[in-house]
Motif scaffolding. Structure first.
Motif, PDB file in Angstrom:
ATOM      1  N   ASP A   1       0.844  -1.201   0.000  1.00 41.56           N
ATOM      2  CA  ASP A   1       0.000   0.000   0.000  1.00 41.56           C
ATOM      3  C   ASP A   1       0.870   1.239   0.000  1.00 41.56           C
ATOM      4  O   ASP A   1       1.981   1.245   0.537  1.00 41.56           O
ATOM      5  CB  ASP A   1      -0.918   0.024   1.227  1.00 41.56           C
ATOM      6  N   LEU A   2       0.314   2.314  -0.587  1.00 39.59           N
ATOM      7  CA  LEU A   2       0.941   3.633  -0.554  1.00 39.59           C
ATOM      8  C   LEU A   2      -0.155   4.633  -0.225  1.00 39.59           C
ATOM      9  O   LEU A   2      -1.092   4.828  -1.002  1.00 39.59           O
ATOM     10  CB  LEU A   2       1.596   3.969  -1.898  1.00 39.59           C
ATOM     11  N   LEU A   3      -0.057   5.272   0.953  1.00 35.78           N
ATOM     12  CA  LEU A   3      -1.117   6.141   1.473  1.00 35.78           C
ATOM     13  C   LEU A   3      -0.578   7.545   1.735  1.00 35.78           C
ATOM     14  O   LEU A   3       0.619   7.719   2.013  1.00 35.78           O
ATOM     15  CB  LEU A   3      -1.679   5.575   2.785  1.00 35.78           C
ATOM     16  N   PRO A   4      -1.454   8.568   1.675  1.00 42.70           N
ATOM     17  CA  PRO A   4      -1.013   9.934   2.030  1.00 42.70           C
ATOM     18  C   PRO A   4      -0.557   9.994   3.482  1.00 42.70           C
ATOM     19  O   PRO A   4      -1.154   9.378   4.365  1.00 42.70           O
ATOM     20  CB  PRO A   4      -2.274  10.783   1.809  1.00 42.70           C
ATOM     21  N   GLY A   5       0.523  10.744   3.725  1.00 39.61           N
ATOM     22  CA  GLY A   5       1.046  10.900   5.078  1.00 39.61           C
ATOM     23  C   GLY A   5       0.343  12.017   5.835  1.00 39.61           C
ATOM     24  O   GLY A   5      -0.689  12.541   5.410  1.00 39.61           O
ATOM     25  N   ASP A   6       0.932  12.385   6.972  1.00 44.25           N
ATOM     26  CA  ASP A   6       0.316  13.386   7.839  1.00 44.25           C
ATOM     27  C   ASP A   6       0.675  14.815   7.464  1.00 44.25           C
ATOM     28  O   ASP A   6       0.145  15.760   8.049  1.00 44.25           O
ATOM     29  CB  ASP A   6       0.713  13.121   9.295  1.00 44.25           C
ATOM     30  N   THR A   7       1.577  15.008   6.485  1.00 44.43           N
ATOM     31  CA  THR A   7       1.929  16.351   6.022  1.00 44.43           C
ATOM     32  C   THR A   7       1.947  16.361   4.503  1.00 44.43           C
ATOM     33  O   THR A   7       2.022  15.307   3.855  1.00 44.43           O
ATOM     34  CB  THR A   7       3.306  16.794   6.559  1.00 44.43           C
ATOM     35  N   ALA A   8       1.873  17.570   3.929  1.00 40.91           N
ATOM     36  CA  ALA A   8       1.867  17.701   2.470  1.00 40.91           C
ATOM     37  C   ALA A   8       3.183  17.194   1.893  1.00 40.91           C
ATOM     38  O   ALA A   8       4.261  17.504   2.393  1.00 40.91           O
ATOM     39  CB  ALA A   8       1.649  19.164   2.083  1.00 40.91           C
ATOM     40  N   GLY A   9       3.074  16.398   0.835  1.00 41.80           N
ATOM     41  CA  GLY A   9       4.267  15.862   0.179  1.00 41.80           C
ATOM     42  C   GLY A   9       4.781  14.575   0.775  1.00 41.80           C
ATOM     43  O   GLY A   9       5.673  13.947   0.199  1.00 41.80           O
ATOM     44  N   ARG A  10       4.244  14.148   1.928  1.00 37.17           N
ATOM     45  CA  ARG A  10       4.710  12.909   2.557  1.00 37.17           C
ATOM     46  C   ARG A  10       3.737  11.782   2.243  1.00 37.17           C
ATOM     47  O   ARG A  10       2.532  11.943   2.324  1.00 37.17           O
ATOM     48  CB  ARG A  10       4.834  13.087   4.064  1.00 37.17           C
ATOM     49  N   TRP A  11       4.314  10.606   1.902  1.00 38.35           N
ATOM     50  CA  TRP A  11       3.527   9.405   1.604  1.00 38.35           C
ATOM     51  C   TRP A  11       4.071   8.241   2.409  1.00 38.35           C
ATOM     52  O   TRP A  11       5.275   8.106   2.586  1.00 38.35           O
ATOM     53  CB  TRP A  11       3.563   9.102   0.105  1.00 38.35           C
ATOM     54  N   HIS A  12       3.148   7.413   2.893  1.00 42.67           N
ATOM     55  CA  HIS A  12       3.513   6.290   3.766  1.00 42.67           C
ATOM     56  C   HIS A  12       3.302   4.983   2.999  1.00 42.67           C
ATOM     57  O   HIS A  12       2.214   4.705   2.512  1.00 42.67           O
ATOM     58  CB  HIS A  12       2.643   6.307   5.024  1.00 42.67           C
ATOM     59  N   TRP A  13       4.380   4.200   2.910  1.00 43.63           N
ATOM     60  CA  TRP A  13       4.268   2.910   2.230  1.00 43.63           C
ATOM     61  C   TRP A  13       4.271   1.772   3.246  1.00 43.63           C
ATOM     62  O   TRP A  13       4.918   1.853   4.287  1.00 43.63           O
ATOM     63  CB  TRP A  13       5.385   2.709   1.200  1.00 43.63           C
ATOM     64  N   ARG A  14       3.521   0.700   2.939  1.00 45.82           N
ATOM     65  CA  ARG A  14       3.420  -0.478   3.806  1.00 45.82           C
ATOM     66  C   ARG A  14       3.462  -1.730   2.946  1.00 45.82           C
ATOM     67  O   ARG A  14       2.753  -1.819   1.929  1.00 45.82           O
ATOM     68  CB  ARG A  14       2.105  -0.457   4.597  1.00 45.82           C
ATOM     69  N   LEU A  15       4.246  -2.674   3.385  1.00 43.09           N
ATOM     70  CA  LEU A  15       4.373  -3.952   2.683  1.00 43.09           C
ATOM     71  C   LEU A  15       4.222  -5.089   3.675  1.00 43.09           C
ATOM     72  O   LEU A  15       4.594  -4.960   4.842  1.00 43.09           O
ATOM     73  CB  LEU A  15       5.730  -4.064   1.982  1.00 43.09           C
ATOM     74  N   LEU A  16       3.668  -6.193   3.188  1.00 41.47           N
ATOM     75  CA  LEU A  16       3.578  -7.414   3.986  1.00 41.47           C
ATOM     76  C   LEU A  16       4.213  -8.530   3.182  1.00 41.47           C
ATOM     77  O   LEU A  16       3.684  -8.948   2.142  1.00 41.47           O
ATOM     78  CB  LEU A  16       2.121  -7.746   4.316  1.00 41.47           C
ATOM     79  N   ALA A  17       5.371  -8.973   3.639  1.00 41.45           N
ATOM     80  CA  ALA A  17       6.110 -10.034   2.953  1.00 41.45           C
ATOM     81  C   ALA A  17       5.886 -11.356   3.682  1.00 41.45           C
ATOM     82  O   ALA A  17       5.850 -11.404   4.919  1.00 41.45           O
ATOM     83  CB  ALA A  17       7.598  -9.695   2.902  1.00 41.45           C
ATOM     84  N   VAL A  18       5.749 -12.445   2.910  1.00 39.26           N
ATOM     85  CA  VAL A  18       5.439 -13.762   3.472  1.00 39.26           C
ATOM     86  C   VAL A  18       6.417 -14.788   2.916  1.00 39.26           C
ATOM     87  O   VAL A  18       6.660 -14.834   1.702  1.00 39.26           O
ATOM     88  CB  VAL A  18       3.986 -14.167   3.127  1.00 39.26           C
ATOM     89  N   GLN A  19       6.964 -15.596   3.791  1.00 39.95           N
ATOM     90  CA  GLN A  19       7.799 -16.707   3.351  1.00 39.95           C
ATOM     91  C   GLN A  19       6.923 -17.840   2.806  1.00 39.95           C
ATOM     92  O   GLN A  19       5.737 -17.946   3.140  1.00 39.95           O
ATOM     93  CB  GLN A  19       8.636 -17.248   4.509  1.00 39.95           C
ATOM     94  N   GLY A  20       7.530 -18.676   1.965  1.00 37.66           N
ATOM     95  CA  GLY A  20       6.809 -19.837   1.470  1.00 37.66           C
ATOM     96  C   GLY A  20       6.496 -20.805   2.602  1.00 37.66           C
ATOM     97  O   GLY A  20       7.101 -20.779   3.682  1.00 37.66           O
ATOM     98  N   VAL A  21       5.508 -21.657   2.357  1.00 38.84           N
ATOM     99  CA  VAL A  21       5.086 -22.620   3.372  1.00 38.84           C
ATOM    100  C   VAL A  21       6.226 -23.568   3.704  1.00 38.84           C
ATOM    101  O   VAL A  21       7.002 -23.968   2.842  1.00 38.84           O
ATOM    102  CB  VAL A  21       3.847 -23.384   2.880  1.00 38.84           C
ATOM    103  N   ASP A  22       6.310 -23.946   4.993  1.00 33.57           N
ATOM    104  CA  ASP A  22       7.328 -24.877   5.488  1.00 33.57           C
ATOM    105  C   ASP A  22       8.737 -24.317   5.363  1.00 33.57           C
ATOM    106  O   ASP A  22       9.702 -25.081   5.233  1.00 33.57           O
ATOM    107  CB  ASP A  22       7.244 -26.229   4.761  1.00 33.57           C
TER     108      ASP A  22
END
Length: 224
Positions: A129-150
């Protein structure tokens, strides 16, 4: 023949005439002075009344001015409270959006664990995800990485980010310095980027590489 008795009337000299004239002038001067004094006294009284009326009017005007100042201060305080309430509301909305994004990431993560059949992949992105931050010009990115099973070993690698945007009608890219990443089973990755004022990103590109391997093991593309 009878003769009339003679009557003698004294003749006034020039001094007596002057004295009478002077007395008449003094009487006239006294009357004029009395009239002037009476007029001055009446004018003084009238001026005093006007002054008192103007003083009362000035006092009423001063009272209105003080009330207006009090109302202005009250309105200014109400405006400050409104500004604070607006800022608090904006902060609460931003926090709610972040919490909702985290909830979507968690849901996507567990859904990927239940539906994924690719056991051979060492790592993948369950959400980005890439979302607007708390100030002008700032953007907050979030990632969720997952390992393979086992996967029993800890994931160790590098995260690379690129943000595409347009400025002045020209396409541009922001490359974020690669950062080390280590996690077991799954990892939440997030941070902030700064873009020029008034610029909105067009695309977030993220890639995970395993230590010692040049090619990305996992990639994701996200439009805000």
């Amino acid at each position: 023949m009878t003769s009339r008795p003679l009557s003698l009337s004294p003749s006034l000299g020039w001094r007596a005439y002057l004295l009478r004239l002077l007395a008449a002038l003094l009487l006239l001067a006294g009357a004029a002075a009395a009239g002037l004094w009476f007029g001055y006294d009446q004018g003084l009284k009238a001026a005093g009344e006007r002054l008192r009326a103007e003083t009362r009017g000035l006092g009423a005007l001063q009272e209105k001015l003080e009330k207006a100042g009090t109302q202005e201060e009250s309105l200014r305080q109400q405006l400050m409270v409104s500004e604070s309430a607006r800022a608090a509301l904006a902060s609460a909305v931003a926090n709610a959006e972040r919490e909702a994004a985290q909830a979507r990431q968690s849901l996507s993560f567990f859904d990927s664990l239940l539906t994924s059949n690719d056991r051979s992949r060492p790592v993948s992105f369950a959400a980005c995800d890439l979302l607007p931050g708390d100030t002008a010009g700032r953007w907050h990115w979030r990632l969720l990485a997952v390992q393979g099973v086992d996967r029993a070993t800890e994931f160790s690698g590098q995260l690379a980010l690129q943000i595409a945007y347009a400025e002045g009608g020209k396409p541009k890219r922001l490359d974020v310095k690669p950062m080390p990443v280590r996690f077991r089973h799954y990892g939440r990755l997030e941070g902030d980027i700064e873009l020029p004022a008034g610029v909105r990103p067009n695309l977030l590109e993220a890639g995970l590489t395993i230590d010692g391997q040049p090619q990305p093991a996992a990639q994701c593309n996200k439009k805000p």
